[in-house]
Design an enzyme around this catalytic site. Structure first.
Site, PDB file in Angstrom:
ATOM      1  N   ASP A  67       0.844  -1.196   0.000  1.00  0.00           N
ATOM      2  CA  ASP A  67       0.000   0.000   0.000  1.00  0.00           C
ATOM      3  C   ASP A  67       0.880   1.246   0.000  1.00  0.00           C
ATOM      4  O   ASP A  67       2.093   1.152   0.174  1.00  0.00           O
ATOM      5  CB  ASP A  67      -0.952  -0.019   1.209  1.00  0.00           C
ATOM      6  CG  ASP A  67      -0.254  -0.365   2.522  1.00  0.00           C
ATOM      7  OD1 ASP A  67       0.984  -0.400   2.558  1.00  0.00           O
ATOM      8  OD2 ASP A  67      -0.954  -0.606   3.513  1.00  0.00           O
ATOM      9  N   ASP A 136      -7.996  -1.856  14.056  1.00  0.00           N
ATOM     10  CA  ASP A 136      -9.398  -2.028  13.641  1.00  0.00           C
ATOM     11  C   ASP A 136      -9.580  -3.226  12.707  1.00  0.00           C
ATOM     12  O   ASP A 136     -10.619  -3.363  12.079  1.00  0.00           O
ATOM     13  CB  ASP A 136      -9.907  -0.738  12.969  1.00  0.00           C
ATOM     14  CG  ASP A 136      -9.104  -0.354  11.726  1.00  0.00           C
ATOM     15  OD1 ASP A 136      -8.197  -1.128  11.328  1.00  0.00           O
ATOM     16  OD2 ASP A 136      -9.392   0.712  11.141  1.00  0.00           O
ATOM     17  N   HIS A 138      -7.730  -3.895   9.982  1.00  0.00           N
ATOM     18  CA  HIS A 138      -7.401  -3.705   8.563  1.00  0.00           C
ATOM     19  C   HIS A 138      -6.142  -4.470   8.166  1.00  0.00           C
ATOM     20  O   HIS A 138      -5.267  -4.714   8.987  1.00  0.00           O
ATOM     21  CB  HIS A 138      -7.322  -2.223   8.173  1.00  0.00           C
ATOM     22  CG  HIS A 138      -6.139  -1.447   8.655  1.00  0.00           C
ATOM     23  ND1 HIS A 138      -6.228  -0.349   9.474  1.00  0.00           N
ATOM     24  CD2 HIS A 138      -4.819  -1.585   8.393  1.00  0.00           C
ATOM     25  CE1 HIS A 138      -5.029   0.143   9.688  1.00  0.00           C
ATOM     26  NE2 HIS A 138      -4.148  -0.584   9.060  1.00  0.00           N
ATOM     27  N   GLU A 143      -9.659  -0.724   5.135  1.00  0.00           N
ATOM     28  CA  GLU A 143     -10.340  -0.394   6.386  1.00  0.00           C
ATOM     29  C   GLU A 143     -11.626  -1.222   6.517  1.00  0.00           C
ATOM     30  O   GLU A 143     -12.089  -1.815   5.533  1.00  0.00           O
ATOM     31  CB  GLU A 143     -10.673   1.101   6.395  1.00  0.00           C
ATOM     32  CG  GLU A 143      -9.431   2.012   6.403  1.00  0.00           C
ATOM     33  CD  GLU A 143      -8.722   2.064   7.769  1.00  0.00           C
ATOM     34  OE1 GLU A 143      -8.785   1.075   8.527  1.00  0.00           O
ATOM     35  OE2 GLU A 143      -8.104   3.097   8.060  1.00  0.00           O
TER      36      GLU A 143
HETATM   37  C1  GLP Z   1      -0.507   0.484   8.482  1.00  0.00           C
HETATM   38  C2  GLP Z   1      -0.141  -0.385   7.285  1.00  0.00           C
HETATM   39  C3  GLP Z   1      -0.481  -1.833   7.545  1.00  0.00           C
HETATM   40  C4  GLP Z   1       0.053  -2.269   8.892  1.00  0.00           C
HETATM   41  C5  GLP Z   1      -0.577  -1.415   9.975  1.00  0.00           C
HETATM   42  C6  GLP Z   1      -0.154  -1.813  11.371  1.00  0.00           C
HETATM   43  O1  GLP Z   1      -1.847   0.791   8.507  1.00  0.00           O
HETATM   44  N1  GLP Z   1      -0.809   0.065   6.113  1.00  0.00           N
HETATM   45  O2  GLP Z   1       0.055  -2.640   6.501  1.00  0.00           O
HETATM   46  O3  GLP Z   1      -0.245  -3.614   9.117  1.00  0.00           O
HETATM   47  O4  GLP Z   1      -0.163  -0.079   9.728  1.00  0.00           O
HETATM   48  O5  GLP Z   1       1.053  -1.218  11.693  1.00  0.00           O
HETATM   49  P1  GLP Z   1       1.922  -1.574  12.961  1.00  0.00           P
HETATM   50  O6  GLP Z   1       2.603  -2.836  12.623  1.00  0.00           O
HETATM   51  O7  GLP Z   1       2.882  -0.430  13.090  1.00  0.00           O
HETATM   52  O8  GLP Z   1       0.998  -1.686  14.106  1.00  0.00           O
END
Ligand code: GLP
Length: 261
Positions: A67, A136, A138, A143
């Site tokens: 992404d 949440d 995702h 989302e």
């Molecule tokens: C972002 C990314 C996701 C990732 C999420 C959680 O939203 N787009 O791919 O899984 O963050 O991040 P973290 O691992 O820092 O909690």
């Protein structure tokens, strides 16, 4: 769906890196889908350590981005392209030729999304997709209430995700872009192996919903239940809301070594 409960982030990172290394041994030019965020850092560190010591040869490896923020140029340190260059490509000695990602600066963003889906297919598809999970539920930036059949497209971030990610933008939620390009849930499900890694108590509820809840767009990560080869690696804290944790531990303990992840 296999759930592996590990002691901590470091041992989880090591386990996932071993699975990636074994894929590279079998297929040196594998297409590895990578996630951003804090969680996968131990995976990338463990993989880079293996590459440095010659235990895995990453020179033909290809990397695909999950992404991207819309409107952040690739030079911006928090654009996901920059993050992946810093955390994955450079430590593995790879250059930009090894890299596939969506263009968050394109004049025609819809076309950039379709072009990315086409590029992934032309590259032979993702062999192993690393995923994190948002608080949440995702995956990527899909989302809650994202279509489970969705393709790469533009999404609007929730308030909660912008708040969660504000730590990368001087704790200023307003500086977190509102719009993103993300591989769709349907796109993600096309990868041959999905490995979701989650650590910390903050992820416990989302992990339980994804693993033990119903398959529902309300929790996009629950779509992993539909995949024939999905592995969820969680530390004790992220596993703390699972009601079947004992079963998952027993099943993994009884697994023959040759099976790998
Ligand atoms: C972002 C990314 C996701 C990732 C999420 C959680 O939203 N787009 O791919 O899984 O963050 O991040 P973290 O691992 O820092 O909690």
């Amino acid at each position: 769906m296999e759930v592996v409960i590990v002691a901590d982030a470091r041992s989880g990172g090591d386990l996932v890196a071993e699975a990636v290394a074994s894929l590279i041994d079998r297929r040196p030019d594998a297409l590895l889908g990578v996630a951003t965020g804090s969680t996968p850092a131990p995976v990338y560190e463990a993989l880079a350590a293996r590459a440095r010591s010659g235990r895995v040869d990453t020179k033909a490896l290809r990397i695909a981005q999950l992404d991207e923020y819309v409107g952040l140029p690739p030079e911006h340190p928090e654009s996901y392209r920059a993050v992946i260059r810093r955390e994955v490509l450079e430590p593995l000695g790879l250059d930009d030729d090894a890299f596939l990602g969506p263009d968050g600066m394109a004049a025609d963003l819809s076309e950039a999304c379709s072009a990315y889906d086409r590029a992934l297919a032309a590259a032979g598809g993702v062999d192993l997709q690393l995923l994190g999970i948002g608080t949440d539920g995702h995956i990527g930036f899909n989302e809650p209430c994202s279509s489970l059949a969705s393709r790469t497209r533009i999404k609007t971030l929730t308030r909660r995700t912008r708040r969660d990610n504000a730590r990368f933008f001087d704790d200023d939620e307003e500086r977190v872009p509102r719009h993103v390009i993300t591989q769709g849930v349907g796109t993600i499900l096309e990868a041959r192996h999905l490995v979701l890694f989650a650590t910390g108590e903050g992820k416990a509820e989302a992990v339980a919903a994804a693993v033990e809840g119903p398959v529902s767009a309300a929790c996009p990560a629950s779509a992993l239940q539909l995949h024939p080869h999905a592995t969820i690696v969680v530390d004790e804290a992220a596993a703390s809301a699972l009601t079947r944790a004992d079963y998952f531990r027993q099943a993994y303990a009884a697994k023959p070594d040759w099976q790998g992840l």
